[in-house]
Structures are given as structure tokens and as C-alpha cells.
Design an enzyme around this catalytic site. Structure first.
Site, PDB file in Angstrom:
ATOM      1  N   LYS A 160       0.823  -1.216   0.000  1.00  0.00           N
ATOM      2  CA  LYS A 160       0.000   0.000   0.000  1.00  0.00           C
ATOM      3  C   LYS A 160       0.859   1.269   0.000  1.00  0.00           C
ATOM      4  O   LYS A 160       0.637   2.183  -0.792  1.00  0.00           O
ATOM      5  CB  LYS A 160      -0.937  -0.003   1.214  1.00  0.00           C
ATOM      6  CG  LYS A 160      -1.905  -1.173   1.256  1.00  0.00           C
ATOM      7  CD  LYS A 160      -2.857  -1.084   2.433  1.00  0.00           C
ATOM      8  CE  LYS A 160      -2.148  -1.181   3.765  1.00  0.00           C
ATOM      9  NZ  LYS A 160      -1.516  -2.508   3.998  1.00  0.00           N
ATOM     10  N   SER A 161       1.825   1.319   0.905  1.00  0.00           N
ATOM     11  CA  SER A 161       2.654   2.524   1.017  1.00  0.00           C
ATOM     12  C   SER A 161       3.527   2.710  -0.211  1.00  0.00           C
ATOM     13  O   SER A 161       3.734   3.837  -0.680  1.00  0.00           O
ATOM     14  CB  SER A 161       3.522   2.445   2.280  1.00  0.00           C
ATOM     15  OG  SER A 161       2.722   2.392   3.446  1.00  0.00           O
ATOM     16  N   ASP A 178      -0.961   4.465   6.637  1.00  0.00           N
ATOM     17  CA  ASP A 178      -1.033   3.527   7.760  1.00  0.00           C
ATOM     18  C   ASP A 178      -2.340   3.633   8.538  1.00  0.00           C
ATOM     19  O   ASP A 178      -3.073   2.657   8.667  1.00  0.00           O
ATOM     20  CB  ASP A 178       0.162   3.697   8.700  1.00  0.00           C
ATOM     21  CG  ASP A 178       0.238   2.531   9.689  1.00  0.00           C
ATOM     22  OD1 ASP A 178       0.123   1.382   9.242  1.00  0.00           O
ATOM     23  OD2 ASP A 178       0.408   2.780  10.885  1.00  0.00           O
ATOM     24  N   ARG A 244     -13.513  -9.546 -14.864  1.00  0.00           N
ATOM     25  CA  ARG A 244     -12.714  -9.116 -16.009  1.00  0.00           C
ATOM     26  C   ARG A 244     -13.428  -8.070 -16.856  1.00  0.00           C
ATOM     27  O   ARG A 244     -12.815  -7.468 -17.738  1.00  0.00           O
ATOM     28  CB  ARG A 244     -12.359 -10.329 -16.874  1.00  0.00           C
ATOM     29  CG  ARG A 244     -11.549 -11.374 -16.106  1.00  0.00           C
ATOM     30  CD  ARG A 244     -11.163 -12.548 -16.977  1.00  0.00           C
ATOM     31  NE  ARG A 244     -10.263 -12.155 -18.050  1.00  0.00           N
ATOM     32  CZ  ARG A 244      -9.741 -13.014 -18.933  1.00  0.00           C
ATOM     33  NH1 ARG A 244     -10.043 -14.307 -18.842  1.00  0.00           N
ATOM     34  NH2 ARG A 244      -8.943 -12.587 -19.874  1.00  0.00           N
TER      35      ARG A 244
END
Length: 312
Positions: A160-161, A178, A244
């Protein structure tokens, strides 16, 4: 547990003068709505919302002054109840003696300000909405991508970071890393911000904590953003069927609000920042009424229908 605001906080925030009822400054405000007791001044208390902050402006006090002394005393005594948080006099108007007496007997704070009633009403409502709004703290990253508030979630170590860092390098803005503090407004909008301690900071494993504003400038951060899309990162599962076409529109609930959800599988070689950018642009297109997946499906259905007719 429902949030509450003490009357003393209101006094401090708006620098109000305490006229009487000082012992009641610890009374609690539990709703963000205000009440201008116009009908109550006329003696109609059937639907009196006594749990709200009461505002007395020029109109209410002018009408009250026209009443006989015994009626004025009755109105003020009925206005000061056990549930009344406080009564505010606007425009620095003179406080009726009947109100001072009734409030002192029942410990209902009477406050005074020189602000106009409409202006004060708007400011107090905004203050109480912020203070009383439901909140939650979620593990994730919040970014502003093409004007879309994107909350990126996923398990620890999923990336994520690192994705947020790449988005910042590509010209987007970081809001929180965070821990994201989320507040729900009265119209069910979600606004996210970062805790003061970690504001503008980003943790990158192997590098450590970096200050995004110092490295990339003030244009790379913002203090808060409305959350309109949640992106969930998850490890790629070989046996799982992923959407998809984009026809299956998922949502996730945060506090009491349902937010559109996009699930992105993570595996080596996938450029997550670019995919998130495309998700943001696609979300904006859908908001403008352009749904590429639906258009493709309609065209496919029409083509199949034409082929079936030709075969007949």
C-alpha cells in the site's frame, strides 16, 4: 457510544459571555441541530425540541417583550428544562430578567454573543457536526488521485505505502498513510485525514519513514479528502475468479455508508499505481454516465442477436 460536547467547549470556541447558569456549563450537547423557539414564545410547546441548543435572536426577544410579565415568566420557565443544553442570546441583545431568573434556578447556561443569529447558527452547526460526527480509524492509505479520494486497503506488507509513493511521484497527493481517521457527516459523506503525529509521513520498508511534503513539496500532500472509492489490494489467487469486465459493482460499508469497492489482485509485474490511476479515471467516467463495460456488453449482445438473425 454516542459523542457529546460540553457547553463549556461551545463557550470557549466562540468566545461567548456567560450571563447566568454557570453551574450548567458541564451540560452535554448530543445533537448538531439548533432551535429558534419562535412558536414556543407564543406558548406552543407541543413539539419543543428541548435537547437542542436554543437560539434567541431579535425576532424572538421582540415578541417576548410584547407579552405580559406573567406570560414572559411562564415562557422562560418552560424554555429552561433539564434537557436544555444552553440558551444563546445573539447580537449582544439585552437578556430578559425572567430568563436570567429561570436559568439560575434550573442551572441552564445563558450565553451571549455579538454575532448575528444566522451567522452564529451556521458556525455552531458546522462545529457540532465535526465534533459529533461518527468516526472510525482504518488501516490503509488515503490518496487524492485525479480528484478522487481513494482509500487503499489490504493486508500488511501487500504494498500500500509503496503504491502511494509511486502515485505521489506521478503527481497525485497523499492524505494519510497507515492509519486513516474517517469522519461521517450528516449527509453520509466520508472524510478522511491523518492523525496529527503521522501527518505527511510515509513508511517504506527498507528505507524507513519519509516526509512526503519535504521531499516532494506542499503540492504532494493534503490534510483531508472525501472518500469516494475503496481499492482493496490482495495477493493473487490462482483459483479465484476475478471480474474481467467490470460489471460487478461491489461496495463496502464504512461506519454507516456504502462506498464503491474495487479489488485488485497483486502479483509481480503489475504496475499498481497505473491500475489505480485507471480505476480513478474509470470511476469519474461512470459518474458522468459513461460505463465502458456496459457499452461493451450491449454491443456484444447486439452483435450476437444480429448473427442469430442471419442464421435464421
Amino acid at each position: 457510544m454516542a459523542k457529546k460536547v460540553k457547553v463549556s467547549e461551545l463557550v470557549q470556541q466562540f468566545q461567548m459571555e456567560v450571563i447566568s447558569g454557570e453551574k450548567g456549563l458541564r451540560r452535554l450537547i448530543t445533537v448538531d441541530d439548533l432551535n429558534r423557539p419562535g412558536l414556543e414564545m407564543a406558548g406552543y410547546f407541543e413539539y419543543h425540541t428541548q435537547e437542542r441548543v436554543q437560539l434567541l435572536g431579535r425576532s424572538e426577544l421582540a415578541f417576548l417583550g410584547m407579552l405580559p410579565p406573567e406570560e414572559r415568566r411562564d415562557r422562560m420557565e418552560r424554555l429552561c428544562t433539564e434537557l436544555t443544553p444552553c440558551i444563546i442570546i445573539t447580537r449582544a441583545l439585552e437578556v430578559p430578567a425572567e430568563l436570567v431568573k429561570a436559568s439560575a434556578e434550573r442551572d441552564v447556561p445563558v450565553l451571549r454573543t455579538n454575532m448575528a443569529t444566522t451567522i452564529l447558527s451556521s458556525r455552531i452547526t458546522g462545529f457540532l457536526e465535526r465534533k459529533l460526527a461518527p468516526t472510525a480509524t482504518i488501516h490503509g492509505v488515503l490518496c487524492d488521485v485525479y480528484g478522487v479520494g481513494m482509500l487503499i486497503t489490504g493486508s500488511s506488507g501487500i504494498g500500500k505505502s509503496e503504491t502511494a509513493l509511486e502515485l505521489v511521484k506521478r503527481g497525485h497527493r497523499l492524505v494519510a498513510d497507515d492509519a486513516v481517521e474517517i469522519r461521517q457527516t450528516s449527509d453520509f459523506q466520508l472524510h478522511g485525514t491523518a492523525p496529527e503525529l503521522i501527518r505527511h509521513l510515509l513508511e517504506i520498508r527498507g528505507v524507513g519513514i519519509i516526509n512526503v511534503m519535504t521531499l516532494f513539496g506542499a503540492g504532494a500532500v493534503r490534510n483531508n479528502k472525501r472518500i469516494t472509492l475503496v481499492v482493496r489490494l490482495e495477493a493473487w489467487q490462482q483459483d479465484k475468479q476475478y471480474d474481467r469486465l467490470g460489471l460487478d459493482e461491489e461496495t463496502t460499508r464504512i461506519i454507516d455508508t456504502d462506498v464503491p469497492l474495487v479489488t485488485i489482485p497483486v502479483r509481480p509485474g503489475r504496475n499498481l499505481a497505473v491500475i489505480i490511476e485507471v480505476a480513478a479515471m474509470n470511476y469519474r467516467l461512470k459518474q458522468m454516465g459513461v460505463n465502458a463495460a456496459l457499452q461493451f456488453t450491449n454491443k456484444l449482445t447486439a452483435t450476437i442477436s444480429e448473427d442469430m438473425e442471419d442464421m435464421d
